[in-house]
Design a protein around this motif. Sequence first.
Motif, mmCIF file in Angstrom:
data_model
loop_
_atom_site.group_PDB
_atom_site.id
_atom_site.type_symbol
_atom_site.label_atom_id
_atom_site.label_comp_id
_atom_site.label_asym_id
_atom_site.label_seq_id
_atom_site.Cartn_x
_atom_site.Cartn_y
_atom_site.Cartn_z
ATOM 1 N N VAL A 107 0.846 -1.206 0.000
ATOM 2 C CA VAL A 107 0.000 0.000 0.000
ATOM 3 C C VAL A 107 0.874 1.245 0.000
ATOM 4 C CG1 VAL A 107 -1.835 1.249 1.196
ATOM 5 C CG2 VAL A 107 -1.812 -1.249 1.232
ATOM 6 N N ALA A 108 1.934 1.231 0.783
ATOM 7 C CA ALA A 108 2.838 2.387 0.836
ATOM 8 C C ALA A 108 3.477 2.642 -0.525
ATOM 9 C CB ALA A 108 3.911 2.167 1.893
ATOM 10 N N ARG A 109 3.906 1.568 -1.226
ATOM 11 C CA ARG A 109 4.489 1.743 -2.548
ATOM 12 C C ARG A 109 3.478 2.399 -3.494
ATOM 13 N NH1 ARG A 109 8.396 -0.660 -5.738
ATOM 14 N NH2 ARG A 109 9.601 -0.631 -3.823
ATOM 15 N N CYS A 110 2.221 1.988 -3.375
ATOM 16 C CA CYS A 110 1.163 2.604 -4.188
ATOM 17 C C CYS A 110 1.013 4.089 -3.860
ATOM 18 C CB CYS A 110 -0.150 1.868 -3.966
ATOM 19 S SG CYS A 110 -1.527 2.476 -4.959
ATOM 20 N N VAL A 111 1.123 4.440 -2.576
ATOM 21 C CA VAL A 111 1.024 5.844 -2.165
ATOM 22 C C VAL A 111 2.133 6.665 -2.813
ATOM 23 C CG1 VAL A 111 1.268 7.437 -0.221
ATOM 24 C CG2 VAL A 111 -0.178 5.416 0.001
ATOM 25 N N PHE A 112 3.367 6.170 -2.763
ATOM 26 C CA PHE A 112 4.484 6.928 -3.335
ATOM 27 C C PHE A 112 4.341 7.051 -4.848
ATOM 28 C CE2 PHE A 112 6.624 4.782 0.450
ATOM 29 C CZ PHE A 112 6.295 5.831 1.297
ATOM 30 N N ASN A 113 3.809 6.003 -5.495
ATOM 31 C CA ASN A 113 3.504 6.111 -6.923
ATOM 32 C C ASN A 113 2.468 7.193 -7.186
ATOM 33 O OD1 ASN A 113 5.267 4.063 -7.622
ATOM 34 N ND2 ASN A 113 3.697 2.465 -7.653
ATOM 35 N N LYS A 114 1.438 7.202 -6.332
ATOM 36 C CA LYS A 114 0.360 8.175 -6.513
ATOM 37 C C LYS A 114 0.852 9.608 -6.322
ATOM 38 C CE LYS A 114 -3.376 5.771 -7.459
ATOM 39 N NZ LYS A 114 -4.148 5.996 -8.698
ATOM 40 N N VAL A 115 1.804 9.804 -5.424
ATOM 41 C CA VAL A 115 2.373 11.140 -5.254
ATOM 42 C C VAL A 115 2.904 11.636 -6.592
ATOM 43 C CG1 VAL A 115 4.255 12.466 -4.218
ATOM 44 C CG2 VAL A 115 2.929 10.884 -2.807
ATOM 45 N N HIS A 116 3.650 10.815 -7.273
ATOM 46 C CA HIS A 116 4.229 11.200 -8.558
ATOM 47 C C HIS A 116 3.146 11.359 -9.625
ATOM 48 C CE1 HIS A 116 8.640 10.517 -7.707
ATOM 49 N NE2 HIS A 116 8.054 10.081 -6.615
ATOM 50 N N GLN A 117 2.203 10.434 -9.657
ATOM 51 C CA GLN A 117 1.161 10.491 -10.678
ATOM 52 C C GLN A 117 0.272 11.722 -10.526
ATOM 53 O OE1 GLN A 117 -0.830 6.739 -10.284
ATOM 54 N NE2 GLN A 117 0.987 5.560 -10.876
ATOM 55 N N VAL A 118 -0.197 11.980 -9.302
ATOM 56 C CA VAL A 118 -1.092 13.119 -9.067
ATOM 57 C C VAL A 118 -0.363 14.436 -9.325
ATOM 58 C CG1 VAL A 118 -2.421 14.367 -7.314
ATOM 59 C CG2 VAL A 118 -2.585 11.872 -7.468
ATOM 60 N N CYS A 119 0.876 14.534 -8.864
ATOM 61 C CA CYS A 119 1.630 15.775 -9.071
ATOM 62 C C CYS A 119 1.817 16.067 -10.555
ATOM 63 C CB CYS A 119 2.988 15.695 -8.378
ATOM 64 S SG CYS A 119 2.905 15.823 -6.582
ATOM 65 N N CYS A 120 2.193 15.051 -11.324
ATOM 66 C CA CYS A 120 2.404 15.266 -12.756
ATOM 67 C C CYS A 120 1.095 15.529 -13.482
ATOM 68 C CB CYS A 120 3.131 14.055 -13.346
ATOM 69 S SG CYS A 120 4.838 13.893 -12.781
ATOM 70 N N ARG A 121 0.012 14.909 -13.016
ATOM 71 C CA ARG A 121 -1.284 15.161 -13.636
ATOM 72 C C ARG A 121 -1.735 16.594 -13.391
ATOM 73 N NH1 ARG A 121 -4.056 11.092 -11.446
ATOM 74 N NH2 ARG A 121 -5.248 12.251 -9.893
ATOM 75 N N TRP A 122 -1.568 17.071 -12.172
ATOM 76 C CA TRP A 122 -1.946 18.454 -11.856
ATOM 77 C C TRP A 122 -1.052 19.447 -12.584
ATOM 78 C CZ3 TRP A 122 -3.340 18.850 -5.918
ATOM 79 C CH2 TRP A 122 -4.466 18.061 -5.667
ATOM 80 N N HIS A 123 0.227 19.109 -12.704
ATOM 81 C CA HIS A 123 1.152 20.015 -13.377
ATOM 82 C C HIS A 123 0.818 20.123 -14.865
ATOM 83 C CE1 HIS A 123 4.764 22.111 -14.527
ATOM 84 N NE2 HIS A 123 5.174 21.105 -15.284
ATOM 85 N N ALA A 124 0.368 19.027 -15.483
ATOM 86 C CA ALA A 124 0.056 19.032 -16.914
ATOM 87 C C ALA A 124 -1.250 19.746 -17.236
ATOM 88 C CB ALA A 124 0.008 17.595 -17.435
ATOM 89 N N ALA A 125 -2.120 19.901 -16.242
ATOM 90 C CA ALA A 125 -3.407 20.562 -16.468
ATOM 91 C C ALA A 125 -3.192 22.062 -16.661
ATOM 92 C CB ALA A 125 -4.337 20.313 -15.290
ATOM 93 N N PRO A 126 -4.133 22.744 -17.357
ATOM 94 C CA PRO A 126 -3.999 24.200 -17.575
ATOM 95 C C PRO A 126 -3.896 24.989 -16.275
ATOM 96 C CG PRO A 126 -5.712 23.277 -18.974
ATOM 97 C CD PRO A 126 -5.314 22.189 -18.041
ATOM 98 N N GLU A 127 -4.584 24.527 -15.239
ATOM 99 C CA GLU A 127 -4.502 25.183 -13.927
ATOM 100 C C GLU A 127 -4.784 24.147 -12.852
ATOM 101 O OE1 GLU A 127 -9.070 26.904 -13.789
ATOM 102 O OE2 GLU A 127 -7.410 28.264 -14.160
ATOM 103 N N LEU A 128 -4.433 24.473 -11.607
ATOM 104 C CA LEU A 128 -4.651 23.544 -10.511
ATOM 105 C C LEU A 128 -6.148 23.348 -10.280
ATOM 106 C CD1 LEU A 128 -1.994 24.752 -7.895
ATOM 107 C CD2 LEU A 128 -1.918 22.693 -9.299
ATOM 108 N N PRO A 129 -6.567 22.182 -9.762
ATOM 109 C CA PRO A 129 -7.983 21.967 -9.468
ATOM 110 C C PRO A 129 -8.548 23.087 -8.603
ATOM 111 C CG PRO A 129 -6.760 19.921 -9.221
ATOM 112 C CD PRO A 129 -5.739 21.001 -9.448
ATOM 113 N N TYR A 130 -9.819 23.375 -8.790
ATOM 114 C CA TYR A 130 -10.450 24.518 -8.118
ATOM 115 C C TYR A 130 -10.366 24.429 -6.600
ATOM 116 C CZ TYR A 130 -14.374 21.514 -6.835
ATOM 117 O OH TYR A 130 -15.136 20.530 -6.281
ATOM 118 N N PHE A 131 -10.412 23.201 -6.070
ATOM 119 C CA PHE A 131 -10.464 23.037 -4.618
ATOM 120 C C PHE A 131 -9.121 23.320 -3.950
ATOM 121 C CE2 PHE A 131 -10.064 18.855 -6.659
ATOM 122 C CZ PHE A 131 -8.796 18.489 -6.231
ATOM 123 N N VAL A 132 -8.021 23.334 -4.703
ATOM 124 C CA VAL A 132 -6.704 23.542 -4.093
ATOM 125 C C VAL A 132 -6.647 24.903 -3.422
ATOM 126 C CG1 VAL A 132 -4.238 23.799 -4.551
ATOM 127 C CG2 VAL A 132 -5.529 21.978 -5.680
#
Length: 506
Positions: free
Chosen positions: A102-127
């Motif tokens: 589960v921890a390995r999945c969490v660290f993967n998700k850190v990278h995935q979510v960060c890169c997904r947010w960075h690639a978007a035109p702007e950060l999600p509204y809730f941030v």
Amino acid sequence: MASDEEMEGAVTWLKKFCTDNTDRYEKEENPLRIIAYYVASQEIMGACMNWAASYLHKLDCPLNFALVLSYHIAKEVELLDSSQNFTQHDTDQGSQTVAAEVARCVFNKVHQVCCRWHAAPELPYFVKEYMLDDHKIFAGACADQNRRKKMEDRHICIPNLNNLLQMEGKRVSYHAVYDGHGGIDAVQYTLQHLHLNIAKSTHFTLEPARAIEEGFILTDKNFVQKANRENLRSGTTSVVIMITSTHLHVGWVGDSQAILARNSTHIDIMTPHKPDREDEKKRIEDLGGCVVWFGAWRVNGTLSVSRAIGDASHKPYVSGQPDVKSLLLDGSEDFVVIACDGLWDVIPPWEAVELVVDYVKDFGVDADATAKHLVTQAVDRGSQDNVSVIIVFFEDGPLVTSCRPPKEEESAIFPIPIAVSPEAQAILERLDRSVRGAQESPEPAAKPPPDQEAPNLETRTTANGSRPPTPRSERTTPRGETPQKQDCISRGVTPHGLVTDTAEVK
């Protein structure tokens, strides 16, 4: 909502992170030491938030942005089908998941979510909404392993529990110190789950004190089940304070303590649970236990605390039922000190208040440095235990207010709007700049006709005849100018109050 500066800082960090890292954590070893072997389904959210926050802190992610990120990362992992994605371990109480996976999945998700947010035109509204940080308190923390072989203390500072969990309602800050014994399983579990169990209570919004009580009881119950399942013998004392705009709520089990300072004077807000306390001794003896002296008063000759989370083999004599107290804030509050017995064994509460007040008056308001000062004092006075301290200052309290640099007096040149000629206006503006200590050269004024000669105003001063006050000595440290990392970071301390380095950093 978060300021433009905070949002810019989040975007800058995302850009750097995604430039320096791939979109997946592919190293063979996890970047943090994972203590638990298994996690039950109800434990996944707390464990994942803890691992994500610790990893983001290690990567120097801005505090409020890290809180928002860790919640969404944990949510994404929680929504996965554990039976399909992770190895399961069957027990009498249901299936459990291998924690390291589960921890390995969490660290993967850190990278995935960060890169997904960075690639978007702007950060999600809730941030922007949930990065809000406008509470009238600020905190600092420090911890020292001291002479012990292991560091069994943990602490946690959450500026806004509502923001962390993205819940509606009044802002509630959460600060706590946990002092483990017999191992770190109980203290780590409490660090991950107690604040979540409190927030899950149906009484959290309207009756925070009742929510604290329910959170303690649920955390103790769940860990005792885990301890019996995995043959764990550890326990932990806990002291929690939650501050709203109107109240301070404190809940505790064991001998860790919180004290309040009002108008620089010590105020008792709790009584620690020790076996020799009359009501505690009676409760233990009524249950068939005993309190005896072996270097200290101990329950059944073993534990020197009468209440704790965990200690499954000592139930019911060592109770997980907390005491809870609520205080109305009246504006005279200066700060709260929360600490384990490593501090209180050598520094009494009244003296701790004096040490904080004197330090702040001498060196200015620096929460992290003040907490470190108390830890240093405890170690120098011979404390043999781990020492952990959190100090929560009230922004508008008398002590902080008195230590702010004085504001310059308003010039009396323009006490009320008046109509003047352009020539006279230029002279008055030049004098006003002079009184305020401005460095720029004044605009040249046109010379008035001889019959309208302006009086010589160069000798005029402020309304009370004095010069404007000089700035405060450089020893005053404005809040916010704290060291980025202290030398005790390696022992699990965060300088800015993020969920502490809850899993040991390799």
